[in-house]
Design a protein around this motif. Structure first.
Motif, short mmCIF file in Angstrom:
data_model
loop_
_atom_site.label_atom_id
_atom_site.label_comp_id
_atom_site.label_asym_id
_atom_site.label_seq_id
_atom_site.Cartn_x
_atom_site.Cartn_y
_atom_site.Cartn_z
N MET A 108 0.70 -1.22 -0.04
CA MET A 108 0.02 -0.22 -0.23
C MET A 108 0.89 1.24 0.12
O MET A 108 0.30 2.27 -0.83
N ASP A 109 1.92 1.11 0.77
CA ASP A 109 3.00 2.34 0.93
C ASP A 109 3.41 2.60 -0.72
O ASP A 109 3.59 3.88 -1.07
N GLN A 110 3.97 1.60 -1.23
CA GLN A 110 4.48 1.66 -2.67
C GLN A 110 3.66 2.23 -3.56
O GLN A 110 3.69 2.94 -4.42
N LEU A 111 2.10 1.86 -3.60
CA LEU A 111 1.33 2.05 -4.53
C LEU A 111 0.89 3.72 -4.17
O LEU A 111 0.87 4.62 -5.33
N ASN A 112 0.83 3.94 -2.94
CA ASN A 112 0.65 5.42 -2.72
C ASN A 112 1.63 6.07 -3.07
O ASN A 112 1.40 7.56 -3.55
N GLY A 113 2.84 5.85 -2.77
CA GLY A 113 4.05 6.68 -3.52
C GLY A 113 4.00 6.81 -4.82
O GLY A 113 4.32 7.82 -5.18
N ALA A 114 3.49 5.77 -5.66
CA ALA A 114 3.68 6.12 -7.33
C ALA A 114 2.47 6.96 -7.49
O ALA A 114 2.49 7.71 -8.11
N LEU A 115 1.06 6.98 -6.53
CA LEU A 115 -0.04 7.65 -6.95
C LEU A 115 0.55 9.13 -6.58
O LEU A 115 0.16 9.86 -7.62
#
Length: 153
Positions: free
Chosen positions: A47-54
């Protein structure tokens, strides 16, 4: 330079990353069984990685003159990632498979972003999409390995 296709794919990515994060959060909450102790915190990491990319893709869209979608309604309407109400009837492997499916879709979308931004002369956006795609592919490999599937994109 208008970069309209690049902006469109960035906004699609915003919606899909938002929905993918919700899917991973659902998996995080609804997993039970062998592997839980290892995979539950792994979902936090994803989730942290997805939110960083977002965040990075949204800010890039703003930088080049676009306006990212930002409501749950917009995410749901624009996203192509499926997300249904959860229940307790799926195995951890089935839940991981849902994440893999979403990540493969995102990797394909980011490839389209690379191509569009290259065509429109936007090397910076192409680089962002390329880096994000590489991270997704690594995660796909790891998740597929977890559920006993051989690697191969």
């Amino acid at each position: 330079m208008s970069r309209e296709k690049t902006k469109e794919l960035l906004n699609q990515s915003v919606a899909d990353l938002s929905k993918a994060s919700a899917l991973v959060h659902q998996v995080h909450w609804y997993m039970r069984g062998p592997g839980f102790m290892k995979l539950h915190p792994k979902m936090d990491e994803l989730m942290d990685q997805l939110n960083g990319a977002l965040d990075e893709l949204s800010e890039r869209l703003i930088t080049i003159g676009g306006s990212p979608v930002s409501t749950l309604k917009e995410f749901d309407e624009l996203s192509k990632i499926e997300l249904e109400p959860a229940d307790w009837n799926k195995s951890i492997a089935e839940r991981i498979e849902e994440v893999v499916t979403a990540y493969k879709y995102l990797a394909d979308l980011f490839e389209q972003g690379i191509e569009a931004s290259d065509e429109e002369g936007d090397a910076v956006t192409s680089d962002i999409f390329t880096s994000a795609k590489g991270g997704l592919e690594k995660t796909i490999w790891m998740l597929e390995s977890e559920i006993g599937r051989a690697p191969g994109l």
